[in-house]
Write a protein that holds these residues in place. Sequence first.
Motif, mmCIF file in Angstrom:
data_model
loop_
_atom_site.group_PDB
_atom_site.id
_atom_site.type_symbol
_atom_site.label_atom_id
_atom_site.label_comp_id
_atom_site.label_asym_id
_atom_site.label_seq_id
_atom_site.Cartn_x
_atom_site.Cartn_y
_atom_site.Cartn_z
ATOM 1 N N GLU A 60 0.826 -1.215 0.000
ATOM 2 C CA GLU A 60 0.000 0.000 0.000
ATOM 3 C C GLU A 60 0.861 1.266 0.000
ATOM 4 N N SER A 180 -4.304 6.282 2.186
ATOM 5 C CA SER A 180 -3.566 5.035 2.039
ATOM 6 C C SER A 180 -3.660 4.182 3.316
ATOM 7 N N ARG A 183 -7.010 2.295 3.449
ATOM 8 C CA ARG A 183 -6.940 1.129 2.587
ATOM 9 C C ARG A 183 -6.095 0.014 3.203
ATOM 10 N N THR A 184 -4.997 0.383 3.817
ATOM 11 C CA THR A 184 -4.096 -0.586 4.444
ATOM 12 C C THR A 184 -4.826 -1.374 5.537
ATOM 13 N N GLU A 186 -8.036 -1.709 6.063
ATOM 14 C CA GLU A 186 -9.160 -2.508 5.544
ATOM 15 C C GLU A 186 -8.670 -3.797 4.904
ATOM 16 N N ARG A 187 -7.533 -3.733 4.230
ATOM 17 C CA ARG A 187 -7.000 -4.961 3.620
ATOM 18 C C ARG A 187 -6.667 -6.011 4.665
ATOM 19 N N PHE A 232 -13.911 2.208 3.069
ATOM 20 C CA PHE A 232 -13.188 2.707 1.903
ATOM 21 C C PHE A 232 -13.382 1.783 0.706
ATOM 22 N N ASP A 234 -12.918 -0.894 -2.310
ATOM 23 C CA ASP A 234 -11.918 -1.076 -3.352
ATOM 24 C C ASP A 234 -11.982 0.062 -4.367
ATOM 25 N N ARG A 235 -12.084 1.304 -3.859
ATOM 26 C CA ARG A 235 -12.203 2.409 -4.818
ATOM 27 C C ARG A 235 -10.875 2.627 -5.539
ATOM 28 N N TYR A 239 -3.669 8.816 -6.262
ATOM 29 C CA TYR A 239 -3.008 9.392 -5.089
ATOM 30 C C TYR A 239 -2.356 10.748 -5.391
#
Length: 446
Positions: A60, A180, A183-184, A186-187, A232, A234-235, A239
């Motif tokens: 990420e 970022s 996203r990190t 959530e993964r 968030f 998978d949008r 960046y």
Amino acid sequence: MRLSRYFLPVLKETPAEAQIVSHRLMLRAGMIKQASAGIYSWLPLGFRVLERIQQIVHEEQERAGHIPLLMPTLQSADLWRESGRYDAYGEEMLRIKDRGGRDLLFSPTAEELITDIFRSYVKSYKDVPLTLYQIQWKFRDEIRPRFGVMRGREFLMKDGYNFDLTKEAALHAYNRHLVSYLRTYERMGLKAIPMRADSGPIGGEDTHEFLVLAETGESEVFYDSEVTDLTFGDRAIDYDSVEQCQGVLEEFTSRYARTDETHDEAVFNQIPEERRRVARGIEVGQIFYFGTKYSEPLGATVQDAEGNKVPVHMGSHGIGVSRLLGALIEANHDDKGIIWPEGVTPFHCGIVNLKQGDAAADAACENLYDQLKTAGLEPLYDDRDERAGAKFATMDLIGLPWRITVGPRGLKNGVVELTSRRTGESVELAPEAAVHQVTEIYRKHP
Ligand code: P5A
């Protein structure tokens, strides 16, 4: 991996010294061993999860355009004297003398060292923006190390640092990190909520902490319940786009969400009562904008387009990599043990042989093991000569999200059993179909 050849020292007894469930489970599942107060060895199973988390963080960071490097854990005190933090940091800093009597310290963070690297090489506005990061061990001599890896003295942190020409550009870097980080986490299967916080010894005006809600969290938090509905997902996000990053920041930070350090009762009370929440949270990350706090004293300047030397605007950003294991377990467990989210699980799938030594069961397990590996997955095959109950207890404790159970009776009908650790639901399938299903599940969690 075959369990008979692995090193998985699970404990039967609940360790008395562990006060919270994640610490208990990490010890029982043979993931960590305390070496001394707040300092741990990472046993093979714990090390695997630590590596999975690091891999996600690296991917990420790279996606956001940040560049990895590695700085030393031991740093010269002189640099910290230049910034004024050698005296200011206090007792949390572990100070060391080498044989020549020179003052060193074990890095609790690395704003000074990265600024020194920057000032040594970067001279022109054309070489910024630049964001460098590392994943490296830190040491903070906490008064009360506790809760296992949650508040350690030695801990693994992802620390990143941005260098920008202007305040506006540095604020974009701040927003980009916020996106970022969303996203990190959530993964990894975690909901971490950005909350307005206090900047402490790092300094600066703007800062958000990322908190995972948990009763055992050390921070008291106050928020509008609507923040917990946001995901968030998978949008696709650019960046580099100031507008897009700003948009996400506004979406995720416009509602009230603060730690006790910045809590304002009057503002909080304006939220409709049924949406007001007071809870506890685990801080798994924090981002800062501190402008020229380090670049000015350390002389990290660049020449702008007009030829003027200007100090760069900076921020720093941290993820508590080792703490995340504790947070993940606090958020994902039941009374039998851990339930790893697919994104961070140490092994993708367990294979339990109900009758080791039975020719058909052994052959079917070997086949499943090979097929899962061929599909690019990492199975853990319990091939020990143990009772079924003991094998299930170990699998439940270590928390692999999927388990395939193989026994002579099922094989007579051409089936094995695929079980979800989270729901406990099982289905009977042909062995190939079980492999296919597990492979499909992990396709969504690269
Ligand atoms: C940002 C990166 C910093 O140090 N400098 C470089 C900034 N921020 S921080 O908030 O102080 O730390 C970043 C994250 O590290 C985790 N952390 C810890 N984890 C385990 N044990 C500790 N004693 C500990 N202290 C900090 C937290 O997750 C924190 O958000």
